[in-house]
Design a protein around this motif. Structure first.
Motif: not given
Length: 800
Positions: A504, A506, A508, A527, A529, A578, A580-581, A602
């Motif tokens: 994965n 990730t 930001s 993001t 995971w 997964r 997404y904040k 979130h």
């Protein structure tokens, strides 16, 4: 309702003090710089001596303090890694203030001076507890120490097992970084708390955003960074001895730390012991709720001109009791336990720890090398090893045999490069190898609750920031590849095996804007995971007061639950989480008022949680049965704090936390989510009083509302007698109604006299009977009642 009214009366009375405030219209502003490099020092604390007024410098080292009552003030300027500076200063003038590095080694300057805003987290809302705030209650858990912060609370399984909760998420969605290493413990379920001795911590930082780029997959919901003794050079020999006693549980503790720093060497060693007996609720004793904890640690630093070599070791040994009344031995006893207003087993006070209980021993060893190959370039190599041994004992015929016996070995290797500034970019690039080996030890006479497994993870990340005027932009990217090899037993004791892997990316993206010398806005979209943990996938059977089945340990055939076989992961519908904040924070400090507002949303795909499914019969008797489920979930919330300097000696701090969450697919509420909470702390600093060099009082009323988003209730009676039938597709429910809202009042007094300091704190001063919605023991008993805590500390520091 009367308690809630009292809370607002106390707030109103403090607001009325504003009318008594003397006119104070002087101000001081300036810039704090490094005396050698003349570069700005961000996040330094500037305080006007003799007042409660202070601030911190911005990214450019600037600060301003308003509403001072005197034309001449003494400023105390401090920043970790620098020697404190005291300056006499007149009002309404702007000058430069210089700090001298307290240590020769750049490690304490570069890292410690800015540790609250590491690369990858500069644009994320966060807050730090210092050492004085941590040790104010040395017997509390890590989660309890952080629970006074807005947006942070804890989930618990009684008085001894408490897990931090950040914006509704807990467990291995919150990464705990202990001395630079991911804390390697059995981080699953609600009854495994991190084995960390908080009295050895120099600071604890809570990162509230998705910090997966900087710290790894388990930082989906945030991170908790525990920093140990900074091993300062040129630090005279010192010793600190602390002890304390608490009335609830008749607990006592003792802590000792010694250390010294010379030109090229620094060391420290510390130890801690805690013994607490059965706690008591306002109306009865909480039988089997004591604990015993022993801890030891040391660190050594050797400094050369461009090199630092560090070694750290820590050990924590815990023996924790779990409430005896949570275990039932018949259908009627189970129904009576949940319906009763008192525990079904109440014995006289005792220090004995009987079944159910858990013992853990955690070893952590770390070596670190830092090389400054240029003025702005640095390479860091970290190697760590951890051993976590866990035994859990239950009420059964062979009670002396553990029902769970696990050894977890963790290895962590990190290489990081902080590169020199290049075309305005300032950043960090790193690689990491992380592995865990978990083994069940034979002799429990049970099917292992979780299987044996090996986890290997390879990671690489890059984080860059760019300053543009009053703006800072930050971006990061991380890649993780994880493999898992699982070995366990089916119900017929045949061995099953499963191998699977995940890969994965990730990312930001963040932004900080200095709106003015008093106001800052930061925004971050991250993001993250997370792979399902072993309990979520493979748990099977009895654990604590309930029976649990993981996502791969049950199947649903025409509404009938079957647990006879293990489903291979690649044949299931299970997916990694997964997240997404999006989190935004506004801070301002003006005219004696400090406001901090955080708003976040979130969205989590494939969110995994456990929920009740019924009451199943076991060899031990009927037990609540839970299964794990996976849905898409949405969290939305806000944290707000307001600090007001009413006078030079009196200040108030108001806090509010709100969270709304939902299961998007079924439009149902999620279970075990934090309710709305609010508090107000009023502090009165008396300064020098009688023989005391300083005296400070504080009173803190708080109110926690009922959780109005709780799922429906189905009583155990209706499940045992068969009047209600459930399937895995049934609407989420709980065995009991959400607990009522409750009001608590705390009062404390802190003092200093020469080398002695201490405090007297009254927790739950009104001895309120209540149950905490996030405590799984709420089914069986109230929370502990009034507790008076006494602490005394002696500090010695050589003059040489």
């Amino acid at each position: 309702m009367k308690q809630l009214l009292l809370f607002f009366v106390l707030m109103s009375s403090s607001l009325a003090m504003m009318a008594q405030e003397a006119p104070c219209d002087h101000s001081i502003s300036g810039q704090v710089l490094d005396v050698d490099t003349e570069k700005p020092i961000p996040y330094a604390v500037v305080k006007a001596s003799g007042t409660e007024k202070y601030t911190s410098t911005d990214l450019n080292g600037n600060f301003k303090i308003d509403d001072l009552c005197s034309e001449k003030n003494t400023l105390i300027i401090s920043c970790v890694g620098y020697a404190d500076s005291t300056k006499n200063h007149e009002h309404d003038s702007e000058i430069h203030f210089y700090l001298t590095q307290e240590v020769v080694g750049l490690d304490e300057v570069t890292i410690q001076a800015q540790k609250n805003k590491e690369k990858g987290t500069e644009t994320i809302s966060q807050v730090t507890l210092n050492e004085a705030e941590i040790v104010s209650n040395p017997t509390q858990s890590l989660a309890a120490a952080l629970s006074g912060l807005e947006g942070v609370t804890f989930s618990s399984n009684g008085a001894n097992v408490q897990l931090p909760v950040i914006h509704g998420l807990y467990g291995n969605r919150i990464l705990i970084l202990n001395n630079g290493l991911k804390h390697g413990f059995q981080n699953w379920g609600t009854d495994h708390a991190p084995e960390i001795d908080i009295t050895s911590a120099n600071s604890i930082t809570v990162v509230k955003g998705a910090a997966g780029v900087r710290y790894g997959p388990e930082a989906l919901g945030g991170a908790i960074v525990v920093e140990p003794n900074p091993l300062l050079l040129n630090n005279p020999l010192y010793a600190e001895l602390s002890t304390g006693y608490q009335t609830n549980g008749r607990g006592y503790n003792v802590n000792l730390e010694v250390g010294k720093g010379s030109k090229n060497w620094s060391y420290f060693a510390n130890g801690n012991y805690i013994q607490i007996g059965d706690r008591n609720a306002p109306d009865y004793n909480l039988t089997n709720s004591g604990k015993e904890e022993k801890a030891f640690g040391f660190g050594v630093l050797h400094h050369l001109e461009d090199w630092d070599f560090k070694v750290n070791y820590s050990f924590v040994d815990q023996n924790l009791a779990l409430l005896r009344s949570s275990i039932a031995d018949s259908p009627n006893a189970f129904i009576r336990a949940i319906n009763s207003e008192e525990p079904i087993i109440i014995n006289p006070f005792s220090y004995d720890i009987n079944q159910p209980s858990q013992t853990t021993q955690h070893h952590l060893a770390k070596a670190e090398i830092n090389w400054w190959y240029s003025d702005e370039g640095k390479l860091s190599l970290i190697a760590g090893a951890q051993l976590n041994k866990r035994d859990e004992f239950d009420v059964r015929r062979n009670a002396d045999l553990p029902i769970i016996d696990l050894d977890l070995i963790t290895y962590d290797y990190q290489l990081e490069w902080k590169h020199p500034e290049w075309r305005g970019l300032d950043g960090l690039i790193g690689v990491q190898y992380f592995s865990q080996n978990n083994d069940n030890n034979p002799g429990t006479q049970t099917t292992p609750f979780i299987p044996n497994y090996n986890t290997n993870r390879f990671s690489a990340f890059a984080i860059e920031s760019l300053d543009f005027g009053k703006n800072t932009f930050e971006a990061g990217l991380r890649f993780d590849f994880e493999t898992n090899d699982v070995r366990g037993r089916e119900t017929n004791q045949d061995i099953f095996r499963d191998k699977y892997s995940f890969a994965n990316f990730t990312a930001s993206l963040g932004f900080v804007r200095q709106l003015s010398e008093n106001s800052t806005f930061r925004s971050n979209l991250g993001t993250a995971w997370r792979t399902p943990n072993m309990e979520e996938l493979f748990s099977f059977g009895q654990h604590g007061f309930k029976t649990t089945f993981g996502l791969l340990r049950f199947s649903d055939t025409n509404g009938v639950l079957s647990t006879d076989e293990v489903i291979p992961l690649d044949e299931s519908e299970v997916e990694p989480e997964r997240g997404y904040k999006f989190i935004n924070e506004f801070q301002t400090n003006y005219n004696g008022n400090s406001h901090n507002l955080t708003v976040y949303s979130h969205y989590i795909q494939n969110y995994i949680f456990d929920r009740p499914i019924g009451v199943f019969g076991t060899i031990r008797g009927p037990m609540p049965a839970f299964i794990f489920d996976q849905v898409d979930a949405l969290f939305f919330g806000t944290d707000y704090s307001w600090k007001k300097e009413w006078t030079n000696d009196i200040s108030g701090l108001f806090g509010l936390s709100f969270l709304w969450s939902t299961n998007i697919g079924d439009n149902d509420p999620l279970i075990n989510q934090p309710p709305i909470s609010t508090n107000y702390e009023l502090q009165w600093g008396q300064g020098k009083v009688w023989i005391f060099d300083s005296s400070r009082w504080s009173i803190r009323p708080s109110y926690t509302f009922e959780q109005f988003q709780a799922p429906r209730t189905i009583t155990p009676q209706s499940l045992v007698d068969g009047s209600v039938e459930l399937t895995t597709d049934s609407e989420i429910f709980d065995f009991a109604d959400a607990t009522e809202g409750y009001f608590l009042l705390d009062l404390s007094w802190n003092f200093e006299w020469k080398n002695l300091s201490g405090s007297i704190t009254a927790q739950n001063l009104l001895n309120t009977s209540y149950r905490n919605y996030l405590n799984e023991m709420r089914y069986f008993a109230d929370e502990p009642g009034r507790n008076i805590l006494f602490t005394l500390n002696y500090s010695f520091k050589s003059k040489k």
